[in-house]
Design an enzyme around this catalytic site. Structure first.
Site, PDB file in Angstrom:
ATOM      1  N   HIS A 245       8.027  14.247 -50.567  1.00  0.00           N
ATOM      2  CA  HIS A 245       9.498  14.241 -50.590  1.00  0.00           C
ATOM      3  C   HIS A 245      10.112  13.238 -51.549  1.00  0.00           C
ATOM      4  O   HIS A 245      11.334  13.102 -51.577  1.00  0.00           O
ATOM      5  CB  HIS A 245      10.062  13.942 -49.207  1.00  0.00           C
ATOM      6  CG  HIS A 245       9.800  15.000 -48.190  1.00  0.00           C
ATOM      7  ND1 HIS A 245      10.686  16.011 -47.923  1.00  0.00           N
ATOM      8  CD2 HIS A 245       8.739  15.214 -47.389  1.00  0.00           C
ATOM      9  CE1 HIS A 245      10.185  16.796 -46.983  1.00  0.00           C
ATOM     10  NE2 HIS A 245       8.995  16.330 -46.649  1.00  0.00           N
TER      11      HIS A 245
ATOM     12  N   LYS B 207      25.858  10.357 -47.826  1.00  0.00           N
ATOM     13  CA  LYS B 207      24.399  10.320 -47.848  1.00  0.00           C
ATOM     14  C   LYS B 207      23.984   8.876 -47.665  1.00  0.00           C
ATOM     15  O   LYS B 207      24.847   7.994 -47.636  1.00  0.00           O
ATOM     16  CB  LYS B 207      23.833  10.873 -49.158  1.00  0.00           C
ATOM     17  CG  LYS B 207      24.492  10.276 -50.413  1.00  0.00           C
ATOM     18  CD  LYS B 207      23.988  10.917 -51.699  1.00  0.00           C
ATOM     19  CE  LYS B 207      24.623  12.229 -52.058  1.00  0.00           C
ATOM     20  NZ  LYS B 207      23.734  13.385 -51.973  1.00  0.00           N
ATOM     21  N   ARG B 208      22.673   8.612 -47.520  1.00  0.00           N
ATOM     22  CA  ARG B 208      22.242   7.215 -47.453  1.00  0.00           C
ATOM     23  C   ARG B 208      22.740   6.463 -48.682  1.00  0.00           C
ATOM     24  O   ARG B 208      22.863   7.034 -49.776  1.00  0.00           O
ATOM     25  CB  ARG B 208      20.716   7.137 -47.373  1.00  0.00           C
ATOM     26  CG  ARG B 208      20.184   7.507 -46.007  1.00  0.00           C
ATOM     27  CD  ARG B 208      20.633   6.533 -44.939  1.00  0.00           C
ATOM     28  NE  ARG B 208      19.918   5.293 -45.039  1.00  0.00           N
ATOM     29  CZ  ARG B 208      18.977   4.893 -44.188  1.00  0.00           C
ATOM     30  NH1 ARG B 208      18.661   5.631 -43.148  1.00  0.00           N
ATOM     31  NH2 ARG B 208      18.372   3.731 -44.351  1.00  0.00           N
TER      32      ARG B 208
ATOM     33  N   LYS C 257      21.292   6.961 -55.814  1.00  0.00           N
ATOM     34  CA  LYS C 257      22.287   7.978 -55.472  1.00  0.00           C
ATOM     35  C   LYS C 257      23.654   7.652 -56.093  1.00  0.00           C
ATOM     36  O   LYS C 257      24.581   8.453 -56.041  1.00  0.00           O
ATOM     37  CB  LYS C 257      22.395   8.126 -53.960  1.00  0.00           C
ATOM     38  CG  LYS C 257      21.099   8.648 -53.318  1.00  0.00           C
ATOM     39  CD  LYS C 257      21.215   8.736 -51.810  1.00  0.00           C
ATOM     40  CE  LYS C 257      19.911   9.049 -51.100  1.00  0.00           C
ATOM     41  NZ  LYS C 257      19.526  10.468 -51.116  1.00  0.00           N
TER      42      LYS C 257
ATOM     43  N   THR D  17      19.773  17.897 -49.739  1.00  0.00           N
ATOM     44  CA  THR D  17      20.085  19.032 -48.877  1.00  0.00           C
ATOM     45  C   THR D  17      21.570  19.014 -48.511  1.00  0.00           C
ATOM     46  O   THR D  17      22.129  20.064 -48.178  1.00  0.00           O
ATOM     47  CB  THR D  17      19.225  19.007 -47.591  1.00  0.00           C
ATOM     48  OG1 THR D  17      19.186  17.666 -47.099  1.00  0.00           O
ATOM     49  CG2 THR D  17      17.813  19.473 -47.864  1.00  0.00           C
TER      50      THR D  17
ATOM     51  N   LYS E   4      24.671  22.036 -48.032  1.00  0.00           N
ATOM     52  CA  LYS E   4      25.633  22.164 -46.923  1.00  0.00           C
ATOM     53  C   LYS E   4      27.059  22.255 -47.462  1.00  0.00           C
ATOM     54  O   LYS E   4      27.880  23.039 -46.979  1.00  0.00           O
ATOM     55  CB  LYS E   4      25.486  20.985 -45.962  1.00  0.00           C
ATOM     56  CG  LYS E   4      24.129  20.982 -45.247  1.00  0.00           C
ATOM     57  CD  LYS E   4      23.777  19.652 -44.584  1.00  0.00           C
ATOM     58  CE  LYS E   4      22.280  19.594 -44.305  1.00  0.00           C
ATOM     59  NZ  LYS E   4      21.782  18.230 -44.059  1.00  0.00           N
TER      60      LYS E   4
HETATM   61  C1  26W Z   1       7.868   4.581 -45.779  1.00  0.00           C
HETATM   62  C2  26W Z   1       9.302   4.502 -46.116  1.00  0.00           C
HETATM   63  C3  26W Z   1       9.881   5.846 -46.426  1.00  0.00           C
HETATM   64  C4  26W Z   1      10.660   6.481 -45.475  1.00  0.00           C
HETATM   65  C5  26W Z   1      11.177   7.723 -45.748  1.00  0.00           C
HETATM   66  C6  26W Z   1       9.614   6.462 -47.615  1.00  0.00           C
HETATM   67  C7  26W Z   1      10.123   7.704 -47.881  1.00  0.00           C
HETATM   68  C8  26W Z   1      10.901   8.331 -46.947  1.00  0.00           C
HETATM   69  C9  26W Z   1      11.425   9.721 -47.194  1.00  0.00           C
HETATM   70  C10 26W Z   1      10.406  10.537 -47.948  1.00  0.00           C
HETATM   71  C11 26W Z   1      12.735   9.701 -47.881  1.00  0.00           C
HETATM   72  C12 26W Z   1      13.463  11.007 -47.807  1.00  0.00           C
HETATM   73  O1  26W Z   1      14.133  11.294 -46.825  1.00  0.00           O
HETATM   74  N1  26W Z   1      13.395  11.798 -48.879  1.00  0.00           N
HETATM   75  C13 26W Z   1      14.315  12.905 -49.031  1.00  0.00           C
HETATM   76  O2  26W Z   1      13.741  14.094 -48.535  1.00  0.00           O
HETATM   77  C14 26W Z   1      14.664  15.163 -48.584  1.00  0.00           C
HETATM   78  C15 26W Z   1      14.040  16.356 -47.914  1.00  0.00           C
HETATM   79  O3  26W Z   1      13.014  16.856 -48.699  1.00  0.00           O
HETATM   80  C16 26W Z   1      15.090  15.448 -50.011  1.00  0.00           C
HETATM   81  O4  26W Z   1      16.068  16.449 -49.995  1.00  0.00           O
HETATM   82  C17 26W Z   1      15.654  14.188 -50.657  1.00  0.00           C
HETATM   83  O5  26W Z   1      15.921  14.419 -52.019  1.00  0.00           O
HETATM   84  C18 26W Z   1      14.666  13.050 -50.513  1.00  0.00           C
HETATM   85  O6  26W Z   1      15.228  11.847 -50.977  1.00  0.00           O
END
Ligand code: 26W
Length: 814
Positions: free
Chosen positions: A355, A543-544, A549, A651, A655
């Site tokens: 992701h 968003k976050r 971003k 995503t 929406k």
């Molecule tokens: C370990 C710390 C950590 C925690 C969460 C690293 C990475 C993440 C996630 C992978 C971050 C995340 O939410 N990524 C998002 O995933 C969405 C669903 O696929 C994408 O639409 C977003 O672009 C992406 O940033």
């Protein structure tokens, strides 16, 4: 089930009485909510049991989606909708003087996720059940979800999210299905009948107790399961400490240390931190999940050797990647298979989604920590690494550099993405461009070695929650115009295009947006006492909060626009309301300062009467699924302005589009595919491309300072951050200024001029009302592709080889 209002009324009153000992007059909104939730539960209980029976008896392949996050939000409204009784029950409740929406608001959000990855998992569950696929979720039942964000004096303050304090109406504790998970201790082996047998001594044993939540398909009788695991002490361990040794306090401490595993969701979004508790959570999830899957499998099927034909385990990012060594461990140490047998099964069972390509998000665990916390798992990873490296050596003899870059264990770290790639049969990215970057850049050596494993699955969202439920007026207009088929086949939304020149339809669309905006404005007014102009452009960035971003780029443009408006109060512009929402990771200093900048701009701009209300800025507290459901239907403009190449998919962009907002965005993530769908005329694209950005990175970035020197407008704007013109201590925004001027890692300044121009284009387009409505229509009509039903069908066919199972018409309650 209820033939008429009388029957419904009787059941509801009976529920209130038996659960709460109250009459309708005495019952609180919360009492009514819980009574209604129980009625829903009863309604689906038979279908839930039957669904499981079907799955067991028919023996179809089962899929388990392992995820450290499930951001499911509220369930009452979505469940009523999927059952197919929402409008009827709403009407009947109204006859009892009860507003269903109010009851829905009684439910706490299940905020068991940070952002995109967690919400994607929740949308996927909805699509899996609605497509009648035998797919289930497996996660952690965090006692505290993502922190609640409050804004105090313009700063983010975090509060614990005690979402379970009044219990959860949807979960069922299944104590008889509990399993034990072991940490620490020592592992030794002996040879028995020519086989190595492993023993695990002095381990700390944690009891994993499952809580099942029903996942209800859309009007189809399928009820799948989301199983969330909670950590508890093994009762005997606790008793032993407390009573036998007479050490009660120590026993309680021990209890807390165990329960801490499922206590709280880590609030990190795309930033890896090597915390031991997080590693414990990850292993806890995969060990509990796999043990229960293997146990169930063995009950029904003969040979464990068929496991991979009957089961797929999907890992949502690398967080559950220890499923690979854990499945190996179970198959070898508990089922007695050989290494090779176990390996064949494991690598044909696990599929992995990546992701993110942000380097700081890629997980790697220090060898020391993993070795002492999970000794047997580490042994297996070590052996895997050894075999993989020797395999590589035979393919690339002498190419040490390549082998080191691909090793699972390197520099005293376990590289989880490498483990996930080696141990799975499928690796997918979440949008075309993201998959291409994985193949050509981030994972290019792996792609060279395993080209057949890589594939793309562009993300999607459930149109049932994000359109049918969130935007009922729009859904009704669509249904009345093109029939309800779109609910089952969202790609059918494209037939709306026949209304492109239909003035009455466009007018109706316009009216719905206007009403949604008014409703939202009223809500804002009631909650914050701020008045916003319902006829202004609602320009939304939710968003976050993260540097890539680029909320900062939006804020800078707001500051510049405000300055221009001050200089020239007659400036021609459509009034705009800038709406922000989003959480910053508690330790992410820069992101928190961006929030402070936005709230500072809001304080200045919203209180300046000289600009005649032409601009307003809102930062809404505590972005959540429920808040999102209110925002998307009211949005005109969707801000999707990440630095190209950085947003894997996004995503939220989908929406917005589905609710008829127009995107202003970069050619990044799924924006590219949205652009492909709607064409140049229905989206506003600007800025550097991913290729250009990556070229800069490869050549050491660019020199923002030179840009600032040569651009008076930019220099003046940036000066405003640090010259005391904003009502904050002079150094407050120095870090933001420095981050831009010194390195500008995310090309905010480089893209700034293009962004301003794109915003002016939005202003120009919005003035032409009929043209704008056509753009909205085009976005809605082309949003079918971005339904997670499409995405999940692609996973089912292309990755899992899973087939729908028809449960039949048994949605019968009692
Ligand atoms: C370990 C710390 C950590 C925690 C969460 C690293 C990475 C993440 C996630 C992978 C971050 C995340 O939410 N990524 C998002 O995933 C969405 C669903 O696929 C994408 O639409 C977003 O672009 C992406 O940033």
């Amino acid at each position: 089930m209820f033939t008429d209002w009388q029957a419904f009324r009787a059941a509801f009153l009976n529920q209130l009485q038996s659960m709460h000992g109250k009459s309708l007059e005495e019952a609180s909104p919360e009492d009514k909510y819980t009574a209604l939730a129980v009625m829903v539960r009863e309604y689906i209980s038979n279908a839930w049991v039957q669904t499981n029976k079907h799955y067991e008896n028919k023996g179809e392949k089962q899929v388990y989606y392992f995820s450290i996050e499930f951001l499911i939000g509220r369930l009452l409204g979505a469940n009523l909708l999927n059952i197919g009784v929402r409008s009827e029950w709403e009407k009947w409740l109204a006859e009892l003087g009860i507003d269903l929406n109010q009851l829905e608001n009684e439910e706490p959000d299940a905020g068991l996720g940070n952002g995109g990855l967690g919400r994607l998992a929740a949308c996927f569950l909805d699509s899996m059940a609605s497509l009648q696929l035998p797919c289930h979720g497996c996660g952690i039942r965090y006692k505290y979800g993502l922190f609640e964000q409050k804004i105090l004096d313009g700063y983010q303050v975090e509060h614990p999210d005690n979402w379970l304090k009044n219990g959860c109406m949807w979960e069922i504790r299944k104590f008889d299905k509990a399993v034990q998970v072991k940490f620490g201790g020592t592992v030794w082996s002996e040879e028995k009948n020519g086989k190595l047998v492993f023993h695990h001594d002095n381990a700390q044993t944690v009891l994993a107790v499952p809580y099942d939540i029903p996942v209800i398909g859309y009007q189809n009788s399928t009820v799948n399961t989301l199983r969330l695991w909670s950590a508890e002490t093994v009762q005997e361990d606790f008793d032993l400490l407390a009573f036998n040794q007479g050490n009660y306090v120590k026993a309680v401490e021990y209890k807390y240390s165990i329960e801490s595993i499922s206590e709280i969701l880590y609030p990190d979004d795309s930033h890896y931190e090597g915390r031991v508790l997080r590693l414990k959570q990850q292993y806890f999830l995969v060990s509990a999940g796999l043990q229960s899957i293997v146990r169930r499998f063995k009950k029904k099927h003969g040979s464990i050797l068929d496991f991979a034909e009957k089961i797929s385990i999907h890992i949502n990012d690398t967080h559950p990647a220890m499923a690979i060594p854990e499945l190996m461990r179970i198959l070898m140490d508990e089922e007695g298979l050989s290494w090779n047998e176990a390996w064949q099964i494991t690598k044909n069972t696990i599929a992995y989604t990546n992701h993110t390509i942000l380097p700081e998000a890629l997980e790697k665990w220090p060898v020391d920590i993993m070795k002492s916390l999970l000794p047997r798992i580490f042994m297996i990873i070590e052996e895997l690494n050894k075999q993989f490296c020797s395999h590589l050596w035979s393919h690339y003899p002498g190419d040490w550099q390549r082998i080191a870059s691909m090793a699972i264990i390197a520099d005293n770290y376990v590289h989880m993405a490498h483990l996930a790639v080696v141990g799975s049969y499928s690796i997918n990215g979440v949008a075309k461009i993201h998959t291409n970057i994985l193949k050509q850049d981030v994972m290019k050596n792996f792609y060279h070695f395993y080209p057949y494993k890589f594939n793309n699955k562009t993300n999607g969202i459930t149109h049932r929650r994000w359109l049918l439920k969130a935007n009922p007026d729009l859904a009704r207009l669509i249904t009345n115009s093109i029939s309800p088929s779109w609910i089952y086949y969202p790609q059918y939304l494209s037939t709306l295009l026949r209304y492109s020149e239909d003035a009455a339809f466009l007018e109706a669309l316009d009216k719905i947006k206007e009403t949604n905006k008014m409703n939202f404005a009223n809500w804002v007014h009631n909650k914050y006492g701020i008045t916003i102009d319902g006829s202004s452009i609602f320009d939304v960035h939710v968003k976050r909060i993260h540097a890539y971003k680029r909320q900062l780029m939006n804020a800078l443009r707001i500051l510049e626009l405000y300055t221009r408006l001050k200089e020239n109060p007659n400036l021609e512009m459509v009034p705009r309301t800038f709406i922000f929402a989003g959480k910053a990771a508690p330790g992410y200093f820069l992101a928190k300062r961006v929030i402070k900048l936005i709230t500072t701009l809001a304080a200045v701009i919203n209180n300046d009467s000289t600009i005649q209300g032409k601009m307003k800025v809102l930062f809404l507290e505590n972005y959540s699924v429920s808040l999102a459901e209110m925002i998307f239907p009211a949005a005109d403009v969707s801000e999707q302005i990440s630095t190209a190449s950085k947003e894997a998919s996004g995503t939220g962009n989908m929406k917005f589009m589905m609710n008829g907002a127009v995107t202003i965005g970069t050619l990044d993530g799924a924006n590219i595919e949205i652009h492909e769908e709607v064409g140049d005329d229905n989206i506003v694209i600007f800025g550097l491309t991913a290729k250009e950005v990556m070229n800069y990175y490869q050549n050491g970035g660019y020199r923002p300072w030179e840009l600032v020197q040569s651009d008076t407008r930019l220099r003046k704007l940036l000066d405003q951050l640090v010259n005391g013109s904003l009502p904050v201590p002079r150094e407050e925004f120095r870090v933001l200024y420095d981050s831009l001027v010194n390195s500008d890692e995310f090309f905010v300044l480089k893209d700034y001029a293009a962004y301003v121009e794109a915003q002016e284009k939005i202003d120009m387009l919005y003035r032409d009302n009929s043209r704008w409505n056509k753009m909205c229509l085009s976005n809605i009509a082309h949003s079918g592709k971005f339904s997670s039903d499409r995405t999940i069908s692609e996973y089912a066919i292309g990755i899992w080889k899973a087939k729908p199972v028809v449960i039949g018409d048994i949605l019968e309650p009692y």
